[in-house]
Scaffold this motif. Structure first.
Motif, PDB file in Angstrom:
ATOM      1  N   MET A   1     -29.891   8.175 -79.634  1.00  0.00           N
ATOM      2  CA  MET A   1     -31.201   8.026 -78.994  1.00  0.00           C
ATOM      3  C   MET A   1     -31.805   6.692 -79.413  1.00  0.00           C
ATOM      4  O   MET A   1     -31.694   6.307 -80.578  1.00  0.00           O
ATOM      5  CB  MET A   1     -32.105   9.171 -79.435  1.00  0.00           C
ATOM      6  CG  MET A   1     -31.765  10.473 -78.731  1.00  0.00           C
ATOM      7  SD  MET A   1     -32.805  11.824 -79.266  1.00  0.00           S
ATOM      8  CE  MET A   1     -32.071  12.189 -80.841  1.00  0.00           C
ATOM      9  N   PRO A   2     -32.435   5.991 -78.463  1.00  0.00           N
ATOM     10  CA  PRO A   2     -33.025   4.699 -78.832  1.00  0.00           C
ATOM     11  C   PRO A   2     -34.237   4.876 -79.755  1.00  0.00           C
ATOM     12  O   PRO A   2     -34.996   5.840 -79.606  1.00  0.00           O
ATOM     13  CB  PRO A   2     -33.460   4.123 -77.476  1.00  0.00           C
ATOM     14  CG  PRO A   2     -33.551   5.293 -76.556  1.00  0.00           C
ATOM     15  CD  PRO A   2     -32.633   6.344 -77.056  1.00  0.00           C
ATOM     16  N   LEU A   3     -34.391   3.981 -80.693  1.00  0.00           N
ATOM     17  CA  LEU A   3     -35.604   3.970 -81.510  1.00  0.00           C
ATOM     18  C   LEU A   3     -36.666   3.157 -80.766  1.00  0.00           C
ATOM     19  O   LEU A   3     -36.335   2.345 -79.885  1.00  0.00           O
ATOM     20  CB  LEU A   3     -35.336   3.296 -82.859  1.00  0.00           C
ATOM     21  CG  LEU A   3     -34.465   4.027 -83.872  1.00  0.00           C
ATOM     22  CD1 LEU A   3     -34.544   3.313 -85.228  1.00  0.00           C
ATOM     23  CD2 LEU A   3     -34.886   5.477 -84.048  1.00  0.00           C
ATOM     24  N   ALA A   4     -37.928   3.320 -81.146  1.00  0.00           N
ATOM     25  CA  ALA A   4     -39.003   2.519 -80.530  1.00  0.00           C
ATOM     26  C   ALA A   4     -38.764   1.036 -80.834  1.00  0.00           C
ATOM     27  O   ALA A   4     -39.030   0.152 -80.025  1.00  0.00           O
ATOM     28  CB  ALA A   4     -40.356   2.977 -81.061  1.00  0.00           C
ATOM     29  N   LYS A   5     -38.209   0.790 -82.017  1.00  0.00           N
ATOM     30  CA  LYS A   5     -37.895  -0.591 -82.418  1.00  0.00           C
ATOM     31  C   LYS A   5     -36.670  -1.072 -81.623  1.00  0.00           C
ATOM     32  O   LYS A   5     -35.616  -0.433 -81.663  1.00  0.00           O
ATOM     33  CB  LYS A   5     -37.583  -0.548 -83.924  1.00  0.00           C
ATOM     34  CG  LYS A   5     -37.217  -1.853 -84.563  1.00  0.00           C
ATOM     35  CD  LYS A   5     -37.117  -1.583 -86.062  1.00  0.00           C
ATOM     36  CE  LYS A   5     -36.270  -2.596 -86.769  1.00  0.00           C
ATOM     37  NZ  LYS A   5     -36.031  -2.211 -88.178  1.00  0.00           N
ATOM     38  N   SER A   6     -36.780  -2.164 -80.910  1.00  0.00           N
ATOM     39  CA  SER A   6     -35.687  -2.533 -80.010  1.00  0.00           C
ATOM     40  C   SER A   6     -34.456  -2.979 -80.782  1.00  0.00           C
ATOM     41  O   SER A   6     -34.541  -3.537 -81.879  1.00  0.00           O
ATOM     42  CB  SER A   6     -36.136  -3.610 -79.007  1.00  0.00           C
ATOM     43  OG  SER A   6     -35.979  -4.884 -79.577  1.00  0.00           O
ATOM     44  N   GLY A   7     -33.298  -2.706 -80.213  1.00  0.00           N
ATOM     45  CA  GLY A   7     -32.030  -3.057 -80.854  1.00  0.00           C
ATOM     46  C   GLY A   7     -31.547  -2.007 -81.851  1.00  0.00           C
ATOM     47  O   GLY A   7     -30.478  -2.152 -82.440  1.00  0.00           O
TER      48      GLY A   7
END
Ligand code: ATP
Ligand code: ZN
Length: 286
Positions: free
Chosen positions: A242-248
């Motif tokens: 799952m993507p974190l809010a912090k990009s990358g």
């Protein structure tokens, strides 16, 4: 009347608690305590019989019980027509030969012509035969470790776990005759309905056992590290990402085996994993 699978477990002793705990972990619930001779599960077609462990193989062969939990040592010693269904991983011990500490022991051949006290005459006999040794076997049912001290035998063959009992009786362990752990045995000719109940129970045991051997792992990692981490901890199928809010960055969830856990944690950190959480799993069904 509904068919019940009758499972014999030890009434009191080293196997009792963990045998009952295993059944409870598979979701079976019992209303009456272990003081009774038997207990029926309220939510599964199983009845538990509390018996002396040494008698269990005979009762299983005779269809008094369908299934039993005993030490592998007892299963082998009794030579009954039962099937070893599954090893359970608890009550691990070994059956060993011990001689007085002062004795100069030079290998199994030193036992030639000696007298060995044991509660496991069948197992000892087959050990002697395998090693081409002729020795006397003196069968006694308890306190085997005192036999050399009182002049009853030259050596013993008994269960060892830590060796402290041997030490306090002036003995030393010289041969491991067999390794043992708790096992499920069943009558070799179970009727179909009972076999189905047993299979269902084994399925549940599998789920409990694999859950114990595995941990749920959550971690954060830079996206570039995902392929490497995925191949390292593929989990049951493939990890959840799952993507974190912090990009990358991503959060990666998977399952990791207890055995190589610490080794993997170090490697994960070297790949840039952070915020690693490890959580116990209650049941695991592949
Ligand atoms: P009794 O039948 O008189 O109660 P027992 O020696 O058969 O005595 P326990 O001492 O309860 O009964 O042992 C039951 C089983 O547990 C043994 O057959 C063996 O498989 C296992 N066991 C025995 N001692 C140990 C030990 N020290 N550590 C781990 N497992 C053990
Ligand atoms: Zn016993």
């Amino acid at each position: 009347m509904k068919t019940l699978l009758r499972i014999a477990i030890q009434k009191s002793g080293r196997l009792q608690e963990e045998s009952l705990a295993l059944l409870k972990e598979t979701g079976l619930s019992f209303s009456n305590g272990k003081d009774q001779l038997k207990a029926q599960a309220s939510n599964f077609p199983v009845e538990v019989l509390f018996l002396r462990d040494d008698d269990i193989p005979q009762y299983v062969e005779d269809h008094v019980a369908d299934v039993g939990i005993v030490g592998e040592n007892v299963f082998i010693e009794k030579q009954k027509k039962n099937t070893l269904v599954r090893r359970l991983g608890f009550a691990k011990c070994r059956l060993s030969i011990a001689v007085p500490r002062s004795e100069n022991y030079g290998g199994a051949k030193s036992l030639e012509g000696k007298n060995i006290a044991t509660s496991y005459p069948v197992i000892v006999q087959s050990f002697l035969k395998k090693n081409n040794i002729t020795a006397g076997i003196h069968e006694i049912s308890g306190s085997v470790e005192i036999a050399p001290g009182i002049g009853l035998a030259d050596a013993i063959c008994d269960i060892v776990s830590t060796g402290s009992t041997l030490l306090s009786n002036g003995l030393k362990e010289v041969e491991v005759v067999m390794q043992s752990e708790a096992v499920i045995i069943s009558n070799s000719k179970l009727e179909k309905v009972k076999q189905d109940i047993l299979d269902n129970l084994l399925f549940r045991i599998e789920a409990v056992k694999s859950a114990k051997n595995n941990k749920y792992i959550l971690l954060n990692c830079p996206n570039e590290a995902i392929p490497k981490i995925t191949s390292m901890i593929p989990g049951m199928n493939s990890p959840t990402i799952m993507p974190l809010a912090k990009s990358g960055w991503s959060s990666l969830h998977s399952v990791v085996n207890e055995d190589d856990f610490w080794e993997k944690i170090d490697l994960l950190k070297s790949f840039g994993a952070q915020g690693i959480l490890v959580i116990p799993i209650e049941k695991m069904i592949a």
